[in-house]
Write an enzyme that holds these catalytic residues in place. Structure first.
Site, PDB file in Angstrom:
ATOM      1  N   GLU A  20     -38.775 -24.431  -1.857  1.00  0.00           N
ATOM      2  CA  GLU A  20     -37.955 -23.267  -1.467  1.00  0.00           C
ATOM      3  C   GLU A  20     -37.629 -23.391  -0.063  1.00  0.00           C
ATOM      4  O   GLU A  20     -36.715 -22.623   0.304  1.00  0.00           O
ATOM      5  CB  GLU A  20     -38.748 -22.098  -1.597  1.00  0.00           C
ATOM      6  CG  GLU A  20     -38.878 -21.774  -3.411  1.00  0.00           C
ATOM      7  CD  GLU A  20     -39.894 -22.449  -4.209  1.00  0.00           C
ATOM      8  OE1 GLU A  20     -40.567 -23.411  -3.748  1.00  0.00           O
ATOM      9  OE2 GLU A  20     -40.342 -22.117  -5.166  1.00  0.00           O
TER      10      GLU A  20
ATOM     11  N   ALA B 245     -36.363 -21.074 -10.272  1.00  0.00           N
ATOM     12  CA  ALA B 245     -35.753 -20.106 -10.219  1.00  0.00           C
ATOM     13  C   ALA B 245     -33.900 -20.227 -10.118  1.00  0.00           C
ATOM     14  O   ALA B 245     -33.665 -21.121  -9.453  1.00  0.00           O
ATOM     15  CB  ALA B 245     -35.986 -18.830  -9.381  1.00  0.00           C
TER      16      ALA B 245
ATOM     17  N   GLU C 155     -44.368 -23.383 -10.521  1.00  0.00           N
ATOM     18  CA  GLU C 155     -45.190 -21.965 -10.563  1.00  0.00           C
ATOM     19  C   GLU C 155     -45.602 -21.866 -12.062  1.00  0.00           C
ATOM     20  O   GLU C 155     -46.594 -21.268 -12.323  1.00  0.00           O
ATOM     21  CB  GLU C 155     -44.617 -21.140  -9.783  1.00  0.00           C
ATOM     22  CG  GLU C 155     -44.416 -21.446  -8.393  1.00  0.00           C
ATOM     23  CD  GLU C 155     -43.537 -20.352  -7.529  1.00  0.00           C
ATOM     24  OE1 GLU C 155     -42.572 -20.059  -7.902  1.00  0.00           O
ATOM     25  OE2 GLU C 155     -44.319 -19.358  -6.736  1.00  0.00           O
TER      26      GLU C 155
ATOM     27  N   GLY D 198     -39.964 -22.201  -9.146  1.00  0.00           N
ATOM     28  CA  GLY D 198     -40.643 -21.453 -10.053  1.00  0.00           C
ATOM     29  C   GLY D 198     -40.891 -22.308 -11.270  1.00  0.00           C
ATOM     30  O   GLY D 198     -41.815 -21.926 -12.117  1.00  0.00           O
TER      31      GLY D 198
HETATM   32  C1  HXC Z   1     -29.620 -23.138 -10.651  1.00  0.00           C
HETATM   33  C2  HXC Z   1     -29.622 -25.313 -10.773  1.00  0.00           C
HETATM   34  C3  HXC Z   1     -30.866 -25.047 -10.331  1.00  0.00           C
HETATM   35  C4  HXC Z   1     -31.540 -24.186  -9.901  1.00  0.00           C
HETATM   36  C5  HXC Z   1     -30.230 -27.286 -10.848  1.00  0.00           C
HETATM   37  N1  HXC Z   1     -29.302 -26.567 -11.239  1.00  0.00           N
HETATM   38  N2  HXC Z   1     -31.353 -26.554 -10.423  1.00  0.00           N
HETATM   39  N3  HXC Z   1     -29.022 -24.170 -11.043  1.00  0.00           N
HETATM   40  N4  HXC Z   1     -30.753 -23.026 -10.306  1.00  0.00           N
HETATM   41  N5  HXC Z   1     -32.869 -23.935  -9.413  1.00  0.00           N
HETATM   42  C6  HXC Z   1     -27.892 -26.981 -11.620  1.00  0.00           C
HETATM   43  C7  HXC Z   1     -27.274 -27.630 -10.454  1.00  0.00           C
HETATM   44  O1  HXC Z   1     -26.510 -26.803  -9.843  1.00  0.00           O
HETATM   45  C8  HXC Z   1     -26.267 -28.566 -11.378  1.00  0.00           C
HETATM   46  O2  HXC Z   1     -25.333 -27.732 -11.812  1.00  0.00           O
HETATM   47  C9  HXC Z   1     -27.182 -29.093 -12.567  1.00  0.00           C
HETATM   48  O3  HXC Z   1     -27.997 -27.989 -12.597  1.00  0.00           O
HETATM   49  C10 HXC Z   1     -27.692 -30.319 -12.273  1.00  0.00           C
HETATM   50  O4  HXC Z   1     -28.380 -30.378 -11.222  1.00  0.00           O
HETATM   51  P1  HXC Z   1     -28.016 -31.532 -10.216  1.00  0.00           P
HETATM   52  O5  HXC Z   1     -28.523 -30.934  -8.675  1.00  0.00           O
HETATM   53  O6  HXC Z   1     -26.754 -31.994 -10.257  1.00  0.00           O
HETATM   54  O7  HXC Z   1     -28.887 -32.614 -10.679  1.00  0.00           O
HETATM   55  P2  HXC Z   1     -29.658 -33.824  -9.837  1.00  0.00           P
HETATM   56  O8  HXC Z   1     -28.903 -34.521  -8.804  1.00  0.00           O
HETATM   57  O9  HXC Z   1     -30.398 -34.783 -10.875  1.00  0.00           O
HETATM   58  O10 HXC Z   1     -30.864 -33.204  -8.886  1.00  0.00           O
HETATM   59  C11 HXC Z   1     -31.961 -32.365  -9.537  1.00  0.00           C
HETATM   60  C12 HXC Z   1     -32.908 -31.442  -8.463  1.00  0.00           C
HETATM   61  C13 HXC Z   1     -31.882 -30.665  -7.801  1.00  0.00           C
HETATM   62  C14 HXC Z   1     -33.432 -32.412  -7.500  1.00  0.00           C
HETATM   63  C15 HXC Z   1     -33.891 -30.768  -9.495  1.00  0.00           C
HETATM   64  O11 HXC Z   1     -31.254 -29.741  -8.958  1.00  0.00           O
HETATM   65  C16 HXC Z   1     -32.264 -29.438  -7.126  1.00  0.00           C
HETATM   66  O12 HXC Z   1     -32.702 -29.793  -6.203  1.00  0.00           O
HETATM   67  N6  HXC Z   1     -32.432 -28.225  -7.820  1.00  0.00           N
HETATM   68  C17 HXC Z   1     -33.060 -27.071  -6.906  1.00  0.00           C
HETATM   69  C18 HXC Z   1     -34.414 -27.101  -7.225  1.00  0.00           C
HETATM   70  C19 HXC Z   1     -35.004 -25.847  -6.331  1.00  0.00           C
HETATM   71  O13 HXC Z   1     -34.661 -25.734  -4.932  1.00  0.00           O
HETATM   72  N7  HXC Z   1     -35.800 -25.003  -6.803  1.00  0.00           N
HETATM   73  C20 HXC Z   1     -36.298 -23.865  -6.267  1.00  0.00           C
HETATM   74  C21 HXC Z   1     -35.768 -22.823  -6.587  1.00  0.00           C
HETATM   75  S1  HXC Z   1     -36.150 -21.245  -5.812  1.00  0.00           S
HETATM   76  P3  HXC Z   1     -23.781 -28.137 -12.020  1.00  0.00           P
HETATM   77  O14 HXC Z   1     -22.855 -27.089 -12.521  1.00  0.00           O
HETATM   78  O15 HXC Z   1     -23.636 -28.499 -10.648  1.00  0.00           O
HETATM   79  O16 HXC Z   1     -23.686 -29.516 -13.031  1.00  0.00           O
HETATM   80  C22 HXC Z   1     -37.508 -20.730  -6.646  1.00  0.00           C
HETATM   81  C23 HXC Z   1     -38.039 -19.350  -6.375  1.00  0.00           C
HETATM   82  C24 HXC Z   1     -39.098 -19.007  -7.092  1.00  0.00           C
HETATM   83  O17 HXC Z   1     -37.827 -21.549  -7.661  1.00  0.00           O
HETATM   84  C25 HXC Z   1     -39.384 -17.470  -6.924  1.00  0.00           C
HETATM   85  C26 HXC Z   1     -39.812 -16.767  -8.071  1.00  0.00           C
HETATM   86  C27 HXC Z   1     -39.633 -17.036  -9.185  1.00  0.00           C
END
Ligand code: HXC
Length: 258
Positions: free
Chosen positions: A132, A65, A112, A109
């Site tokens: 998460e 998400a 999921e 997500g």
């Molecule tokens: C918003 C995101 C994002 C996310 C990555 N980005 N994941 N933006 N929401 N979920 C953005 C980063 O901020 C960054 O933007 C760009 O994408 C590239 O990501 P990086 O982190 O620089 O890449 P990398 O170092 O290769 O790492 C990849 C990654 C990491 C390991 C996937 O991005 C990460 O941990 N992302 C979050 C994963 C996460 O926590 N997902 C769960 C979300 S909660 P900029 O502008 O800096 O370039 C969820 C709840 C679901 O899903 C609930 C119901 C739907």
């Protein structure tokens, strides 16, 4: 509908949806999910289509998400507007077979979304995680319910509580995906499988899908509702907001409640 966050095309009797926010690693915001829902319902209603494939990019199927979008939502906003959750029912309404073709990150997500599809094909680069907990959030789009059904409680707890990511090979071994292929063959393999499926009798396919899903549907409905309430409640938590802002600020979170 004018699609800005996905690409949509057909190949023979297969409808293909490509998630397309590469700069955000296909983070799933409401606009993308609205479009995905519309595309899925369109293909489901189209008699020329027998199966649907959802895919992402080389680096990410979807990184979850959209944290930037939801970092400042409060509990009441999420409940009233059904932010993040409003389109997830759409995927469940689709009666035709839906395949996920996953390369790179399938996180939160994104994982999921794959779990909500009927068949998951993984490229060797695929990584599956429900991270998460790192945000003091929880998987709120069926993950806490579908993951243990897919891979068993022990592995599911490990992934949900420790944010452990599975490689494609692990996901294959544990039963989360049905097959693993080299990255360069992912789309062709998914389209070939979807084309084979779409060549069978559509009413029979839909009946089989309905029956397989019925194996645990009653309990799943309850579980998904329970999970959604728990997700909404996370937005009342200072730790969740701290976790999301820490991610966006590229720093370690400073949780109040450890
Ligand atoms: C918003 C995101 C994002 C996310 C990555 N980005 N994941 N933006 N929401 N979920 C953005 C980063 O901020 C960054 O933007 C760009 O994408 C590239 O990501 P990086 O982190 O620089 O890449 P990398 O170092 O290769 O790492 C990849 C990654 C990491 C390991 C996937 O991005 C990460 O941990 N992302 C979050 C994963 C996460 O926590 N997902 C769960 C979300 S909660 P900029 O502008 O800096 O370039 C969820 C709840 C679901 O899903 C609930 C119901 C739907």
């Amino acid at each position: 509908m004018d699609y800005r966050n996905i690409l949509v095309r057909t190949e023979a009797r297969v409808g293909l949806v490509t998630l397309n926010r590469p700069r955000q690693l296909n983070a799933l915001n409401d606009a993308l999910m609205d479009e995905l829902g519309a595309a899925l319902l369109g293909f489901d209603a189209d008699p020329a289509i027998g199966a649907i494939v959802i895919t992402g990019g080389d680096k990410a199927f979807a990184a979850g998400a959209d944290i930037e979008a939801m970092a400042d939502w409060d509990c009441m906003q999420v409940q009233e507007r059904q932010f993040i959750t409003r389109n997830w029912e759409t995927l469940r309404q689709v009666r035709k077979p839906v395949l996920a073709a996953v390369a790179g990150y399938a996180m939160g997500g994104g994982c999921e979304l794959a779990l909500g599809c009927d068949i998951v094909i993984a490229a060797e680069s695929a990584q599956f995680a429900l991270p998460e907990i790192k945000l003091a959030m929880l998987p709120g789009a069926g993950g806490t319910q579908r993951l243990p059904r897919a891979i068993g409680k022990a592995k599911a707890m490990d992934m949900c509580l420790s944010a452990r990511a599975l490689t494609a090979q692990e996901a294959d071994r544990y039963g989360l995906v049905s097959r693993v292929v080299p990255d360069e063959q992912l789309l062709d393999a998914a389209l070939a499988l979807a084309t084979r499926i779409a060549g069978f009798s559509l009413p029979a396919l839909m009946a089989i899908k309905e029956c397989v899903n019925r194996a645990d549907q009653g309990a799943l409905d309850e579980g998904i509702l329970f999970e959604r309430r728990a997700l909404y409640a996370r937005f009342a938590s200072a730790d969740a907001h701290e976790g999301m802002h820490a991610f966006l600020g590229k720093r370690a979170p400073n949780f109040l409640h450890r």
